[in-house]
Design a protein around this motif. Sequence first.
Motif, mmCIF file in Angstrom:
data_model
loop_
_atom_site.group_PDB
_atom_site.id
_atom_site.type_symbol
_atom_site.label_atom_id
_atom_site.label_comp_id
_atom_site.label_asym_id
_atom_site.label_seq_id
_atom_site.Cartn_x
_atom_site.Cartn_y
_atom_site.Cartn_z
ATOM 1 N N GLN A 76 -19.885 8.757 -0.530
ATOM 2 C CA GLN A 76 -18.519 8.259 -0.676
ATOM 3 C C GLN A 76 -18.342 7.552 -2.005
ATOM 4 O O GLN A 76 -17.285 7.620 -2.618
ATOM 5 C CB GLN A 76 -18.196 7.274 0.449
ATOM 6 N N PHE A 132 -13.563 15.158 -6.485
ATOM 7 C CA PHE A 132 -13.319 15.920 -5.262
ATOM 8 C C PHE A 132 -13.888 17.329 -5.408
ATOM 9 O O PHE A 132 -13.617 18.010 -6.394
ATOM 10 C CB PHE A 132 -11.815 16.052 -4.985
ATOM 11 N N PHE A 153 -10.136 20.348 0.519
ATOM 12 C CA PHE A 153 -10.811 19.345 -0.295
ATOM 13 C C PHE A 153 -11.809 18.533 0.519
ATOM 14 O O PHE A 153 -11.626 18.307 1.726
ATOM 15 C CB PHE A 153 -9.789 18.378 -0.898
ATOM 16 N N GLY A 154 -12.847 18.078 -0.163
ATOM 17 C CA GLY A 154 -13.706 17.051 0.394
ATOM 18 C C GLY A 154 -12.985 15.716 0.319
ATOM 19 O O GLY A 154 -11.888 15.615 -0.242
ATOM 20 N N THR A 155 -13.599 14.678 0.859
ATOM 21 C CA THR A 155 -12.943 13.378 0.941
ATOM 22 C C THR A 155 -13.095 12.532 -0.316
ATOM 23 O O THR A 155 -12.547 11.443 -0.395
ATOM 24 C CB THR A 155 -13.451 12.578 2.152
ATOM 25 N N GLY A 156 -13.841 13.031 -1.299
ATOM 26 C CA GLY A 156 -13.929 12.349 -2.578
ATOM 27 C C GLY A 156 -15.148 11.446 -2.725
ATOM 28 O O GLY A 156 -15.666 10.903 -1.742
ATOM 29 N N GLN A 172 -2.213 13.039 -0.077
ATOM 30 C CA GLN A 172 -3.473 12.332 -0.284
ATOM 31 C C GLN A 172 -3.380 10.972 0.392
ATOM 32 O O GLN A 172 -2.863 10.009 -0.166
ATOM 33 C CB GLN A 172 -3.794 12.180 -1.771
ATOM 34 N N GLY A 184 -8.697 7.734 2.140
ATOM 35 C CA GLY A 184 -9.905 8.102 2.862
ATOM 36 C C GLY A 184 -9.925 9.499 3.448
ATOM 37 O O GLY A 184 -10.914 9.885 4.064
ATOM 38 N N LEU A 185 -8.846 10.256 3.236
ATOM 39 C CA LEU A 185 -8.778 11.589 3.847
ATOM 40 C C LEU A 185 -8.788 12.718 2.830
ATOM 41 O O LEU A 185 -8.625 13.864 3.184
ATOM 42 C CB LEU A 185 -7.523 11.712 4.711
ATOM 43 N N GLY A 186 -8.965 12.406 1.571
ATOM 44 C CA GLY A 186 -8.925 13.480 0.588
ATOM 45 C C GLY A 186 -7.529 14.062 0.489
ATOM 46 O O GLY A 186 -6.539 13.447 0.871
ATOM 47 N N LEU A 187 -7.443 15.252 -0.023
ATOM 48 C CA LEU A 187 -6.148 15.925 -0.177
ATOM 49 C C LEU A 187 -5.972 16.938 0.947
ATOM 50 O O LEU A 187 -6.849 17.767 1.191
ATOM 51 C CB LEU A 187 -6.069 16.646 -1.522
#
Lengths: 108, 113
Positions: free
Chosen positions: A9, A89, A102-105, B37, B40-43
């Motif tokens: 994260q 991302f 997308f992943g959560t970053g 966006q 905490g959930l991304g896009l």
Amino acid sequence: QQQVKQSPQSLIVQKGGISIINCAYENTAFDYFPWYQQFPGKGPALLIAIRPDVSEKKEGRFTISFNKSAKQFSLHIMDSQPGDSATYFCAASILGNEKLTFGTGTRL
Amino acid sequence: EAGVTQSPTHLIKTRGQQVTLRCSPISGHTSVYWYQQALGLGLQFLLWYDEGEERNRGNFPPRFSGRQFPNYSSELNVNALELEDSALYLCASSLVPGNSPLHFGNGTRLTVT
């Protein structure tokens, strides 16, 4: 259903070090894997992308490694710089269908 | 070349209200995409428009809707706002319909109170 899992994260790297961000996907139909970089207050910008027919792609200090059998891909940032501080991302899609997942970053 | 532009940049609305967000794609791009966006959930993919038609839709309720105009600009409408709609709404465009790369705008920050 989250189809792209991204880790870690957050990440702290010393200047000059190597940053590694990992992603795993579930849908074997995915055939396009981009990485986006997002600075605070800005929209994501395409950094580098890979197709599953190659195992590695390098652009400057940024490298994508792709493991099709493991359904995993990763971003390596060499010689990390303070200007690299951003959220990264990973994403995946099927070419021709613009629904990027997308992943959560990862906050670097 | 001007990038994707979005307006407004920030918006505060009350639960139950309606909101309209606007997007102008890069000149020559015919496809427009909307993403949410949330923290905490991304896009999360919302909608894809091309040549004025809705081409694909993400897993969002019908109160999320939009349209694309003949000049390829787009609007995203959200009715009956809920607190969980608070997020950054990003618009993107692409040169080749249904093909990346996507060029994102800087988004509209929506806060629902």
